[in-house]
Design an enzyme around this catalytic site. Structure first.
Site, PDB file in Angstrom:
ATOM      1  N   ASP A 129       0.833  -1.204   0.000  1.00  0.00           N
ATOM      2  CA  ASP A 129       0.000   0.000   0.000  1.00  0.00           C
ATOM      3  C   ASP A 129       0.866   1.252   0.000  1.00  0.00           C
ATOM      4  OD1 ASP A 129      -2.658   1.138   0.063  1.00  0.00           O
ATOM      5  OD2 ASP A 129      -2.258   1.733   2.124  1.00  0.00           O
TER       6      ASP A 129
ATOM      7  N   CYS B 103     -10.348   4.039  -5.426  1.00  0.00           N
ATOM      8  CA  CYS B 103      -9.493   4.064  -4.238  1.00  0.00           C
ATOM      9  C   CYS B 103     -10.129   4.913  -3.142  1.00  0.00           C
ATOM     10  CB  CYS B 103      -8.108   4.589  -4.592  1.00  0.00           C
ATOM     11  SG  CYS B 103      -6.906   4.354  -3.259  1.00  0.00           S
TER      12      CYS B 103
ATOM     13  N   TYR C 159     -12.641   1.998  -0.812  1.00  0.00           N
ATOM     14  CA  TYR C 159     -12.022   1.994   0.512  1.00  0.00           C
ATOM     15  C   TYR C 159     -12.960   2.559   1.565  1.00  0.00           C
ATOM     16  CZ  TYR C 159      -7.203   0.345   0.228  1.00  0.00           C
ATOM     17  OH  TYR C 159      -6.096  -0.443   0.155  1.00  0.00           O
TER      18      TYR C 159
ATOM     19  N   TYR D 238     -10.267   4.695   7.558  1.00  0.00           N
ATOM     20  CA  TYR D 238     -11.031   4.631   6.320  1.00  0.00           C
ATOM     21  C   TYR D 238     -12.544   4.588   6.550  1.00  0.00           C
ATOM     22  CZ  TYR D 238      -6.641   4.119   3.930  1.00  0.00           C
ATOM     23  OH  TYR D 238      -5.392   4.368   3.441  1.00  0.00           O
TER      24      TYR D 238
ATOM     25  N   GLU E  99      -8.846  -3.257  -7.113  1.00  0.00           N
ATOM     26  CA  GLU E  99      -8.994  -3.186  -5.656  1.00  0.00           C
ATOM     27  C   GLU E  99      -9.206  -4.592  -5.095  1.00  0.00           C
ATOM     28  OE1 GLU E  99      -8.864  -0.657  -3.417  1.00  0.00           O
ATOM     29  OE2 GLU E  99      -8.260   0.764  -4.961  1.00  0.00           O
TER      30      GLU E  99
END
Length: 213
Positions: A44, A128, A132, A156, A198
């Site tokens: 990441d 993203c 997320y 998140y 993802e």
């Protein structure tokens, strides 16, 4: 329907498949192995380094000042938040890691959109934010005291990240509204591909994906 509403409906089966991944389920339960989580964090870090550059590039191409300001803020906030989050797990000296095949594929895909119209480049990075945020929100509800990954989940799943996600969606809708049907179609294609990646990113972390040769 707005472009974003139509596109999310198309991508929702992938999102549901992400929620069912062993990595995500075990992360929410706090049972994910530290080895797998640290592998994910290292990958990441590589991804976010590239992602922030893509956000800044998009900012330089956007037609309106407010949009540019927001994307520049996304880029700087992303760097600061991710750096703090990664350091909380890895320490200040992040280990040097080689990009996994999936990480390299994802970053290369997003970087390649610099040669496309800005609408498509912006749509390619939206998962993203959106995926997320939705995943974080979903697993935050399941997170219990003592979960070793609570800090990641809370980052998140919090309100501030949700606001950034909403604004990113709004900008993509603004771009879509001012574009052609063909551009909107290609925006959706880019969004769908990044959403698939993802899924691949979390799956590859659980598999501790390595280069075969």
């Amino acid at each position: 329907m707005k472009w974003s509403e139509h596109t999310w409906l198309a991508a929702e089966p992938i999102y549901k498949a992400i929620l069912d991944l062993p990595f995500v389920r075990e992360l929410a339960a706090g049972t994910l192995s530290r080895e797998r989580f640290m592998f994910y964090i290292a990958q990441d870090s590589i991804y976010i380094d590239n992602y922030s550059r893509v956000l800044a590039h998009i900012a330089s191409r956007l037609p309106h000042k407010a949009q540019t300001e927001d994307f520049l803020k996304f880029a700087t906030d992303g760097i600061l938040v991710e750096k703090a989050l990664h350091e909380s797990y890895l320490g200040s000296d992040l280990p040097q890691a080689e990009a996994s095949p999936t990480c390299l594929l994802y970053t290369s895909f997003e970087s390649s959109k610099a040669l496309e119209p800005v609408e498509i480049e912006a749509a390619s990075i939206l998962p993203c934010f959106w995926v997320y945020q939705r995943v974080g929100e979903a697993i935050l509800k399941e997170c219990r005291p003592g979960n070793p990954y609570a800090k990641w989940i809370e980052t998140y799943g919090d309100e501030a990240f949700a606001k950034s996600n909403i604004r990113a969606i709004e900008i993509c809708d603004e771009l879509a509204d001012a574009s052609t049907a063909d551009i909107r179609r290609r925006m959706t294609e880019a969004f769908m591909m990044s959403t698939r990646m993802e899924w691949m990113f979390w799956h590859s972390a659980y598999q501790l994906e390595k280069w075969k040769i």
